[in-house]
Design an enzyme around this catalytic site. Structure first.
Site, PDB file in Angstrom:
ATOM      1  N   ARG A  19       0.841  -1.216   0.000  1.00  0.00           N
ATOM      2  CA  ARG A  19       0.000   0.000   0.000  1.00  0.00           C
ATOM      3  C   ARG A  19       0.865   1.251   0.000  1.00  0.00           C
ATOM      4  O   ARG A  19       0.550   2.244  -0.663  1.00  0.00           O
ATOM      5  CB  ARG A  19      -0.943  -0.019   1.208  1.00  0.00           C
ATOM      6  CG  ARG A  19      -2.013  -1.100   1.112  1.00  0.00           C
ATOM      7  CD  ARG A  19      -2.962  -1.051   2.295  1.00  0.00           C
ATOM      8  NE  ARG A  19      -3.647   0.230   2.386  1.00  0.00           N
ATOM      9  CZ  ARG A  19      -4.133   0.714   3.532  1.00  0.00           C
ATOM     10  NH1 ARG A  19      -3.991   0.032   4.660  1.00  0.00           N
ATOM     11  NH2 ARG A  19      -4.756   1.875   3.562  1.00  0.00           N
ATOM     12  N   HIS A  50      -7.173   9.099  10.830  1.00  0.00           N
ATOM     13  CA  HIS A  50      -6.688   7.716  10.946  1.00  0.00           C
ATOM     14  C   HIS A  50      -5.178   7.612  10.774  1.00  0.00           C
ATOM     15  O   HIS A  50      -4.665   6.525  10.500  1.00  0.00           O
ATOM     16  CB  HIS A  50      -7.419   6.813   9.937  1.00  0.00           C
ATOM     17  CG  HIS A  50      -8.878   6.652  10.257  1.00  0.00           C
ATOM     18  ND1 HIS A  50      -9.801   6.160   9.355  1.00  0.00           N
ATOM     19  CD2 HIS A  50      -9.583   6.943  11.376  1.00  0.00           C
ATOM     20  CE1 HIS A  50     -11.000   6.141   9.921  1.00  0.00           C
ATOM     21  NE2 HIS A  50     -10.898   6.622  11.145  1.00  0.00           N
ATOM     22  N   CYS A  85      13.336  -0.519  14.971  1.00  0.00           N
ATOM     23  CA  CYS A  85      13.617   0.835  15.441  1.00  0.00           C
ATOM     24  C   CYS A  85      15.136   1.054  15.515  1.00  0.00           C
ATOM     25  O   CYS A  85      15.844   0.246  16.131  1.00  0.00           O
ATOM     26  CB  CYS A  85      12.994   1.019  16.823  1.00  0.00           C
ATOM     27  SG  CYS A  85      13.419   2.594  17.597  1.00  0.00           S
ATOM     28  N   ASN A 125     -20.865  10.573  -3.958  1.00  0.00           N
ATOM     29  CA  ASN A 125     -20.538   9.149  -3.870  1.00  0.00           C
ATOM     30  C   ASN A 125     -21.240   8.406  -5.008  1.00  0.00           C
ATOM     31  O   ASN A 125     -22.419   8.646  -5.243  1.00  0.00           O
ATOM     32  CB  ASN A 125     -20.993   8.581  -2.511  1.00  0.00           C
ATOM     33  CG  ASN A 125     -20.027   7.516  -2.000  1.00  0.00           C
ATOM     34  OD1 ASN A 125     -18.880   7.820  -1.701  1.00  0.00           O
ATOM     35  ND2 ASN A 125     -20.490   6.277  -1.967  1.00  0.00           N
ATOM     36  N   PRO A 126     -20.535   7.521  -5.738  1.00  0.00           N
ATOM     37  CA  PRO A 126     -21.217   6.839  -6.855  1.00  0.00           C
ATOM     38  C   PRO A 126     -22.219   5.777  -6.407  1.00  0.00           C
ATOM     39  O   PRO A 126     -23.039   5.322  -7.186  1.00  0.00           O
ATOM     40  CB  PRO A 126     -20.053   6.208  -7.645  1.00  0.00           C
ATOM     41  CG  PRO A 126     -18.935   6.089  -6.686  1.00  0.00           C
ATOM     42  CD  PRO A 126     -19.109   7.184  -5.677  1.00  0.00           C
TER      43      PRO A 126
HETATM   44  N1  APR Z   1     -15.226   8.980  -6.280  1.00  0.00           N
HETATM   45  C1  APR Z   1     -15.963   9.089  -5.134  1.00  0.00           C
HETATM   46  N2  APR Z   1     -16.315   8.029  -4.367  1.00  0.00           N
HETATM   47  C2  APR Z   1     -15.911   6.812  -4.790  1.00  0.00           C
HETATM   48  C3  APR Z   1     -15.148   6.611  -5.961  1.00  0.00           C
HETATM   49  C4  APR Z   1     -14.809   7.767  -6.721  1.00  0.00           C
HETATM   50  N3  APR Z   1     -14.095   7.680  -7.866  1.00  0.00           N
HETATM   51  N4  APR Z   1     -14.916   5.270  -6.105  1.00  0.00           N
HETATM   52  C5  APR Z   1     -15.501   4.663  -5.043  1.00  0.00           C
HETATM   53  N5  APR Z   1     -16.111   5.576  -4.264  1.00  0.00           N
HETATM   54  C6  APR Z   1     -16.882   5.369  -3.029  1.00  0.00           C
HETATM   55  C7  APR Z   1     -17.403   3.965  -2.834  1.00  0.00           C
HETATM   56  O1  APR Z   1     -18.664   3.838  -3.458  1.00  0.00           O
HETATM   57  C8  APR Z   1     -17.506   3.858  -1.310  1.00  0.00           C
HETATM   58  O2  APR Z   1     -18.810   4.211  -0.862  1.00  0.00           O
HETATM   59  O3  APR Z   1     -16.014   5.604  -1.937  1.00  0.00           O
HETATM   60  C9  APR Z   1     -16.522   4.920  -0.791  1.00  0.00           C
HETATM   61  C10 APR Z   1     -15.346   4.316  -0.070  1.00  0.00           C
HETATM   62  O4  APR Z   1     -15.840   3.667   1.078  1.00  0.00           O
HETATM   63  P1  APR Z   1     -14.838   2.750   1.903  1.00  0.00           P
HETATM   64  O5  APR Z   1     -14.057   1.896   0.975  1.00  0.00           O
HETATM   65  O6  APR Z   1     -15.636   2.128   3.010  1.00  0.00           O
HETATM   66  O7  APR Z   1     -13.780   3.770   2.512  1.00  0.00           O
HETATM   67  P2  APR Z   1     -13.962   4.690   3.783  1.00  0.00           P
HETATM   68  O8  APR Z   1     -15.378   5.104   3.945  1.00  0.00           O
HETATM   69  O9  APR Z   1     -12.946   5.758   3.669  1.00  0.00           O
HETATM   70  O10 APR Z   1     -13.553   3.693   4.978  1.00  0.00           O
HETATM   71  C11 APR Z   1     -13.428   4.254   6.270  1.00  0.00           C
HETATM   72  O11 APR Z   1     -12.529   2.144   7.012  1.00  0.00           O
HETATM   73  O12 APR Z   1     -11.109   0.390   6.539  1.00  0.00           O
HETATM   74  C12 APR Z   1     -11.266   1.537   7.308  1.00  0.00           C
HETATM   75  O13 APR Z   1      -9.602   2.929   8.186  1.00  0.00           O
HETATM   76  C13 APR Z   1     -10.188   2.549   6.975  1.00  0.00           C
HETATM   77  O14 APR Z   1     -10.372   4.955   6.757  1.00  0.00           O
HETATM   78  C14 APR Z   1     -10.961   3.720   6.379  1.00  0.00           C
HETATM   79  C15 APR Z   1     -12.328   3.548   6.999  1.00  0.00           C
END
Ligand code: APR
Length: 241
Positions: free
Chosen positions: A65, A114, A142, A208-209
């Site tokens: 990552r 985070h 470390c 959000n899509p």
């Molecule tokens: N533009 C906007 N949104 C998008 C795109 C895009 N191009 N592609 C995907 N998405 C949306 C997805 O539909 C989804 O709803 O982004 C969202 C990402 O959601 P998650 O993958 O759950 O990420 P997030 O909400 O940031 O997760 C929160 O969970 O795993 C932990 O610590 C990690 O910070 C993270 C936390």
């Protein structure tokens, strides 16, 4: 564009982002189609117990990552959010992301709830350091005490950095508009921050899509990817370059 009108008429607008804002920079999201948690189990890779059990496995995943993040560039959405801040239309960016792309895009008031995947800290002493490349040794040790280094991110079951969380709640308390971009809104306590803005009568733009936690609560529901939303928004606000 209703989003442009809300931004112009807002006194104190903030942005709240998740992994989706970095998707178009090539960084996979966690949930939704193609999400990391569809292929990996968070309890094997993103918990203190997983790290305790197999630090090498966890570090192999984080190295992968870190490489992606170092190769990634801020996309139009990150840059648009920075431009909105420069224009005084956005006062703060609260992000769940650990990729540092908001700051690289030029955002200044960024709250990283985070942590940062490009920062490591020692599990034994107070040593911390910024990574310029992924670690050579896996797991890295470390240089001060020889203890195991870990990514300076918040794992499931861990508390968020209190200073950052307090700053985020303060920003939400001042905000009369929150623009939520690219988050499923399922991970607490971060996901409640945009709801705090609604609870004192503020407005919400949800970009959000896919439907998410905020669908049905937002004044503007932009069911699209982030770059498709920000391009016309910048034009309408006269901020397109
Ligand atoms: N533009 C906007 N949104 C998008 C795109 C895009 N191009 N592609 C995907 N998405 C949306 C997805 O539909 C989804 O709803 O982004 C969202 C990402 O959601 P998650 O993958 O759950 O990420 P997030 O909400 O940031 O997760 C929160 O969970 O795993 C932990 O610590 C990690 O910070 C993270 C936390």
């Amino acid at each position: 564009m209703e989003a442009a009108r809300l931004l112009r008429s807002s006194r104190y607008a903030i942005v709240f982002t998740g992994a989706g804002v970095s998707a178009e920079s090539g960084i996979p999201t966690f949930r939704g189609s193609g999400g990391l948690w569809r292929r990996y189990r968070p309890e094997d890779l993103a918990t203190p117990e997983a790290f305790q059990r197999d630090p090498e496995l966890v570090w192999k995943w984080y190295s992968w990552r870190i490489r992606m993040v170092l190769e990634a560039e801020p996309n139009l959405a990150h840059k648009a959010i920075a431009r909105l801040e420069e224009a005084g239309l956005v006062k703060a960016v609260i992000t769940q992301n650990v990729d540092g792309l908001h700051r690289r895009a030029g955002s200044r008031n960024v709250i990283e709830l985070h942590g940062s995947i490009l920062r490591v800290r020692c599990t034994r002493c107070s040593y911390r350091s910024i990574l310029a490349r992924e670690p050579g040794d896996i797991p890295p040790r470390c240089p001060m005490c020889g203890g195991l280094l870990r990514p300076d991110v918040v794992w499931f079951g861990e508390t968020l950095p209190l200073g950052e969380l307090e700053k985020a709640w303060n920003e939400a308390a001042k905000a009369d508009l929150v623009m939520v971009v690219g988050t499923s809104g399922v991970v607490e306590p971060a996901a409640s921050i945009p709801l705090a803005v609604l609870s004192h009568g503020g407005s919400m733009i949800n970009v959000n899509p896919e439907p998410n936690r905020y669908t049905g609560l937002a004044d503007v529901e932009a069911r699209m990817v982030a770059t498709r939303f920000f391009r016309p928004l910048l034009r309408e606000l006269g901020l397109a370059r």
